[in-house]
Design an enzyme around this catalytic site. Structure first.
Site, PDB file in Angstrom:
ATOM      1  N   HIS A  64       0.732   4.764 -60.320  1.00  0.00           N
ATOM      2  CA  HIS A  64      -0.543   4.379 -60.939  1.00  0.00           C
ATOM      3  C   HIS A  64      -1.607   5.438 -60.628  1.00  0.00           C
ATOM      4  O   HIS A  64      -2.291   5.947 -61.522  1.00  0.00           O
ATOM      5  CB  HIS A  64      -0.971   3.007 -60.436  1.00  0.00           C
ATOM      6  CG  HIS A  64      -2.360   2.628 -60.849  1.00  0.00           C
ATOM      7  ND1 HIS A  64      -2.719   2.436 -62.160  1.00  0.00           N
ATOM      8  CD2 HIS A  64      -3.487   2.420 -60.123  1.00  0.00           C
ATOM      9  CE1 HIS A  64      -4.007   2.127 -62.226  1.00  0.00           C
ATOM     10  NE2 HIS A  64      -4.496   2.117 -61.012  1.00  0.00           N
ATOM     11  N   TYR A  88       7.854  -1.299 -56.278  1.00  0.00           N
ATOM     12  CA  TYR A  88       7.952  -2.457 -57.164  1.00  0.00           C
ATOM     13  C   TYR A  88       8.807  -2.208 -58.393  1.00  0.00           C
ATOM     14  O   TYR A  88       8.913  -3.056 -59.264  1.00  0.00           O
ATOM     15  CB  TYR A  88       6.561  -2.970 -57.568  1.00  0.00           C
ATOM     16  CG  TYR A  88       5.605  -1.922 -58.099  1.00  0.00           C
ATOM     17  CD1 TYR A  88       4.591  -1.430 -57.277  1.00  0.00           C
ATOM     18  CD2 TYR A  88       5.686  -1.431 -59.402  1.00  0.00           C
ATOM     19  CE1 TYR A  88       3.701  -0.470 -57.730  1.00  0.00           C
ATOM     20  CE2 TYR A  88       4.802  -0.472 -59.861  1.00  0.00           C
ATOM     21  CZ  TYR A  88       3.813   0.002 -59.017  1.00  0.00           C
ATOM     22  OH  TYR A  88       2.915   0.953 -59.471  1.00  0.00           O
ATOM     23  N   ARG A 102       5.044   4.804 -67.938  1.00  0.00           N
ATOM     24  CA  ARG A 102       4.254   5.485 -66.920  1.00  0.00           C
ATOM     25  C   ARG A 102       5.212   6.037 -65.880  1.00  0.00           C
ATOM     26  O   ARG A 102       5.612   5.345 -64.961  1.00  0.00           O
ATOM     27  CB  ARG A 102       3.271   4.507 -66.279  1.00  0.00           C
ATOM     28  CG  ARG A 102       2.197   5.176 -65.421  1.00  0.00           C
ATOM     29  CD  ARG A 102       1.496   4.201 -64.513  1.00  0.00           C
ATOM     30  NE  ARG A 102       2.329   3.846 -63.367  1.00  0.00           N
ATOM     31  CZ  ARG A 102       2.244   2.687 -62.710  1.00  0.00           C
ATOM     32  NH1 ARG A 102       1.398   1.758 -63.098  1.00  0.00           N
ATOM     33  NH2 ARG A 102       3.038   2.448 -61.683  1.00  0.00           N
TER      34      ARG A 102
END
Lengths: 380, 403
Positions: free
Chosen positions: A272, A281, A268
């Site tokens: 998100h 993160y 990805r």
């Protein structure tokens, strides 16, 4: 007495066709793709990428409230759609707009949904990127994770009862495979011998949860055998591998009346959603490496160029056209008025019941009394 | 009014003894008027209400009407047939499955086992394993399957072995079943029926004595009905299956063996209507499901004491039939609600609010609501009996209300 080990010595191998330079690997079979289909696949992948980039920016500019990108997963989106038939019913999670794009949803239709204007076929009721189109056999996205997996099994059961020559296809992520619905749906699809293809986009992250915190199994593909479901692991950034795997899976699902699980390994690259900043993160250099060195679009481009089907001129023409078109659709969609107030109350049931009619009336009266408190561009 | 009368052209008057009850339907029911079959209303009006999608457009005018007095036997001038409530549910389900090949059943042990309360007994043999599907123990998922199947053209009837298990299916019921028709802009419809036994039984334990209607009543997009007699069980089952909206049909564990004579002719009841069980003048008692029988038992005592209670089985839990309820309140001016739900947040709580809001001026006394206590149902028989409203309490409440 012998315990079965929690993990096997070797991981399940991954099927791929093209190497990192877009050249077919010797000895690896694949389903041949015609020039026409390959060009459409490539242009749709570029369209998806450009859409995502521009719409992301549009959200950042405050013109839409929310957006979900599929950057890095264009091959899964487009190649899987290319391998399916229009009659196959698709139950998406929310990162599969490319499937709808392949099937003919126009840029203007996408944009109308993002702006929740009156031309949105969802009538402005869902969040942006929660597309749905009955015409394209693409079921409306719900924000709930993995609920669509059960729906797909139910749909496959319905297709089987009607003896239709079509299968059900559902998409979900690595995180979605932890939900109860995933397990029960796979189990039951195997028991009922339902023609459904489960496509897991294992992109390494569920918001900020890496797969090491999601499961301790060898990915998602091993779970198939536990339920009696035939499965395969595929390189998700290899458009030809995805195409071959999905087409073969479809044949198996229909002729043998069985479910198939496909785990597509990918990354990805984007956040998100627009509500997330993934640099918080995960390391930036990790993201950059996947964005550049493992780009599925560039890889496929190398293959079609080596076949003589594409060149730099075609590329720049495509990009320019797309940018221009997208900016135009945004401008148009922004100017269209929002759905009328009445659409808040219709479609809750098939027929408007008296209590909702009362509530609508009450709301209309309040808006009439105090028009300055309510947005001007909504028709009462 | 003119349009009302035009629509009424197809209403067929019943036998002369009932023609005096003939009333024009409310504005509310116009929107439900479509081509199709006839529906018997609780006061013996007959009108065209439902839309039929299937091949048979049967004219059905049963003579059976709602029960009179305390008995649960429908009065008929034609002979019908006697059966138990669970058989009536099965009969309704079977008839719908014969009529429309898209109707199918899914649930735990519904196939050759016939269902844990035998509602689906024999159906798997008759219609095959594909149409009467045994599911694994995964309520959320098989409800989801039902939703997916409904969106793709089938009309599934999902059985929860006990309504309490459907708490596991809450996500699918609330977020998908109730919502997808709306969020898809009307593109996908979900004509699903979710049914099962609930309520307090005989020492089934707290987890098997849930009253799910409390928890589900807020979900937009669904309809809820509760059956209480073999007659309305069959009629509501058929209506729920034919409805284009998702319907939750609440049955009660202790009512499955009720016996009644029901008509031989086909009939379908209205999902949004309440049932007039016993007309009266002094007080309106609103109830549903098993509590109806406690109320009727109390009514016997009340009649002996000189009271004339009007008993209405509300049947439709979402939406409430405020038309029938309102007419009753306007007549008696006193309301007692008797429910099995817990005090907090139950159907009674919502009904109290709805009546107060709409009919405040007609009330001579505050509404009294008798409910179960806010406790998990204890196992011990005597304790269990006292968490549920008993006829003696109903009698006392009416006496106090009518002072």
């Amino acid at each position: 007495m012998r315990f079965i080990s929690e993990s096997s010595k070797e991981r399940i191998p991954c099927y791929r066709v093209l190497d990192d330079n877009g050249q077919p690997i010797l000895g690896h079979n694949f389903v041949q793709v015609s020039e026409e289909v390959a060009i459409k696949m490539y242009t749709d992948m570029v369209t998806l990428r450009t859409m995502d980039t521009i719409f992301y920016e549009t959200q950042r500019q405050g013109r839409i409230s929310f957006y979900v990108t599929a950057i890095g997963e264009e091959a899964i989106n487009i190649a899987s759609a290319a391998a399916l038939a229009m009659d196959d019913v698709v139950f998406p999670q929310y990162r599969e707009a490319g499937v709808l794009l392949w099937r003919g949803f126009t840029l203007q239709e996408f944009t109308n949904q993002l702006f929740s204007n009156k031309y949105d076929n969802g009538k402005g009721r869902q969040m942006p990127a929660h597309y749905g189109s009955k015409k394209h056999n693409y079921f409306t996205v719900a924000s709930t994770i993995a609920t669509q997996i059960s729906h797909a099994v139910g749909a496959a059961y319905s297709l089987k009862m009607d003896k239709k020559d079509a299968c059900a296809v559902t998409f979900f992520g690595d995180g979605g495979s932890s939900e109860g619905d995933f397990h029960a749906a796979l189990n039951f699809a195997a028991v009922t011998e339902a023609p459904v293809i489960f496509i897991c986009r294992n992109n390494g992250w569920a918001i900020s949860t890496p797969i090491s915190d999601q499961f301790r199994s060898d990915g998602v593909v091993v779970k198939g055998q536990a339920y009696g479901v035939r499965s395969i692991r595929v390189d998700g950034n290899d458009a030809l591998a995805i195409y071959s795997a999905v087409q073969t899976a479809r044949q198996m699902a229909l002729t043998e009346e069985r479910p198939i699980l496909i785990e597509a390994l990918t990354y990805r690259v984007g956040h998100h959603t627009t509500s997330d900043d993934s640099t918080k993160y995960r390391p930036t250099n990790e993201i950059e490496w996947w964005r550049v060195a493992r780009d599925p679009v560039a890889r496929f481009r190398k293959w079609i160029e080596s076949n003589g089907w594409w060149n730099d001129m075609a590329e720049s023409e495509l990009i320019n056209n797309l940018r221009h078109k997208l900016l135009h659709t945004i401008q148009v969609a922004e100017g269209v008025e929002k759905p009328p107030l009445a659409d808040s109350f219709t479609d809750v049931y098939d027929v408007l019941p008296s209590n909702l009619r009362e509530q609508e009336q009450w709301l209309k009266e309040i808006v009439k009394k105090q028009p300055q408190e309510y947005p001007a561009n909504i028709l009462v | 009014m003119a349009t009302l009368c035009q629509g009424l052209g197809v209403v067929i008057p019943l036998s002369s003894s009932n023609s005096s009850n003939f009333r024009l339907p409310s504005r509310r029911s116009i929107s439900a008027w479509k081509d199709g079959i006839f529906v018997v209303r609780s006061d013996a009006r007959v009108s065209q209400v439902l839309k039929t999608g299937g091949p048979n457009h049967e004219l059905l005018i049963p003579n059976a009407v709602a029960t009179k007095g305390g008995s649960s036997v429908a009065s008929t001038s034609k002979p019908g047939h006697e059966l138990l409530l669970f058989e009536a549910l099965r009969e309704g389900l079977e008839e719908e499955m014969e009529r429309d090949p898209c109707v199918c059943v899914m649930g735990e042990d519904v196939g050759h086992y016939g269902g844990s309360y035998k509602v689906t007994k024999g159906l798997a043999t008759k219609f095959g394993d594909l149409r009467v599907l045994d599911t694994p123990i995964a309520e959320n998922s098989f409800t989801g399957m039902g939703i997916g199947a409904a969106m793709t053209g089938l009309r599934p009837v999902v059985e929860g072995m006990n309504m309490g298990f459907l708490l596991l299916a809450f996500n699918q019921i609330s977020n998908n079943c109730g919502m997808l028709h709306y969020t898809s802009g009307g593109q996908f419809k979900i004509p699903i029926v979710i049914r099962g036994p609930g309520g307090v039984g005989r020492q089934l334990g707290a987890e098997h004595s849930q009253r799910l209607e409390s928890y589900f009543q807020s979900i937009p997009g669904i309809q809820m009905v509760a059956c209480s007699t073999p007659y309305n069980a069959k009629g509501l089952m058929k209506a729920a299956i034919r409805s284009e909206n998702p319907v939750i049909l609440f049955e009660h564990v202790l009512l499955y063996n009720l016996k009644e004579r029901i008509p031989d002719e086909e009939y379908v009841l209205s999902l949004e209507e309440a049932e007039m069980v016993r007309p009266g003048e002094h007080v309106t008692i609103l109830t549903y499901s098993r509590m109806r029988y406690h109320v009727m038992q109390a009514a016997k005592t009340l009649v002996n004491k000189g009271y004339d209670p009007e008993v209405i089985d509300i049947r439709s839990l979402k939406p409430f039939d405020l038309y029938t309820i309102g007419n009753s309140v306007k007549k008696t001016h006193r309301v007692l609600i008797v429910e099995e739900c817990m005090r907090t947040g139950g159907i009674g709580a919502s009904l109290t609010a709805a009546i107060t809001e709409n009919f405040h001026d007609y009330l001579d006394a505050p509404i009294v609501c008798l409910s179960s206590q806010d406790v998990p149902t204890p196992y011990a028989g005597t304790l269990e009996e006292w968490t549920v409203v008993q006829p003696a309490q109903i009698v006392t409440a009416v006496e106090q209300l009518c002072q």
